[in-house]
Design a protein around this motif. Structure first.
Motif, short mmCIF file in Angstrom:
data_model
loop_
_atom_site.label_atom_id
_atom_site.label_comp_id
_atom_site.label_asym_id
_atom_site.label_seq_id
_atom_site.Cartn_x
_atom_site.Cartn_y
_atom_site.Cartn_z
N ALA A 38 0.87 -1.18 0.00
CA ALA A 38 0.00 0.00 0.00
C ALA A 38 0.90 1.23 0.00
CB ALA A 38 -0.91 0.00 1.22
N LEU B 12 -2.79 4.99 -0.08
CA LEU B 12 -3.14 5.54 1.24
C LEU B 12 -3.94 6.83 1.09
CD1 LEU B 12 0.20 4.79 3.09
CD2 LEU B 12 -1.94 3.48 3.16
N CYS C 34 -7.55 6.13 0.17
CA CYS C 34 -8.40 5.66 1.29
C CYS C 34 -9.31 6.76 1.82
CB CYS C 34 -7.54 5.13 2.43
SG CYS C 34 -6.78 3.55 2.08
N GLU C 35 -8.92 8.00 1.64
CA GLU C 35 -9.76 9.11 2.10
C GLU C 35 -11.10 9.09 1.36
OE1 GLU C 35 -7.49 12.71 1.61
OE2 GLU C 35 -5.88 11.98 2.90
N PRO D 81 -12.75 4.36 1.65
CA PRO D 81 -12.32 3.64 2.85
C PRO D 81 -12.41 2.12 2.69
CG PRO D 81 -14.35 4.87 3.27
CD PRO D 81 -13.88 5.25 1.90
N LEU E 43 -10.85 0.51 0.76
CA LEU E 43 -9.49 0.05 0.51
C LEU E 43 -8.82 -0.48 1.78
CD1 LEU E 43 -8.20 2.84 -1.90
CD2 LEU E 43 -8.16 0.39 -2.37
N ASN E 44 -9.23 0.02 2.93
CA ASN E 44 -8.56 -0.38 4.18
C ASN E 44 -8.53 -1.88 4.41
OD1 ASN E 44 -7.61 2.17 5.18
ND2 ASN E 44 -9.75 2.71 5.46
N ALA F 116 -8.64 -1.95 -6.47
CA ALA F 116 -7.82 -0.94 -5.80
C ALA F 116 -7.22 0.02 -6.83
CB ALA F 116 -6.72 -1.60 -4.98
#
Length: 138
Positions: free
Chosen positions: A55, A60, A63-64, A67, A69-70, A86
């Protein structure tokens, strides 16, 4: 080199900060190129880092907006379709742009530090190196 050359503590700190920031920018550009550069140009397939379970900065930042993706990050993109999903989410996010901005910020910080040294051909070359780091294609 500053240490081996016997430079004083101040010059050693300038050299350290320059190198740290240029190194961070180089890695961020590398992370970015994994998403935006063609596989022919890079010599490796697009999203190679995702396929390795990594990642990186664009992910990263993405992800904002996504989410979702977390959990993929936690499982290192191992489930079928994780890499492709992704990759799409990163490209549909501000992740690449934010990564570029962060790399530019690190280069500006490197220039700020190296500008403390007396102007010379070597100092100018170190400033020019930041541009090469930012604008490299592979």
């Amino acid at each position: 080199v500053a240490i081996l050359g016997g430079a004083d503590d101040e010059i050693q700190e300038v050299a350290f900060q320059y190198g740290r920031n240029v190194g961070m920018a180089f890695q961020l550009v590398d992370d970015l190129l994994d998403f935006v550069s063609s596989s022919n140009l890079m010599g490796k397939p697009a999203a190679a880092d995702l396929r390795l379970g990594l990642a990186t900065a664009p992910v990263l930042f993405a992800c904002e907006k996504f989410p979702e993706l977390n959990p993929m990050i936690m499982r290192r993109f191992t489930e079928p379709g994780d890499v492709e999903k992704a990759y799409r989410w990163v490209m549909d996010s501000e992740g690449p742009r934010q990564t570029r901005i962060l790399a530019e910020t690190h280069c500006a910080e490197a220039i700020r530090h190296i500008s403390q040294l007396q102007t010379s051909p070597e100092q100018r070359s170190l400033v020019q190196l930041t541009d090469r780091v930012l604008n490299r294609m592979k």
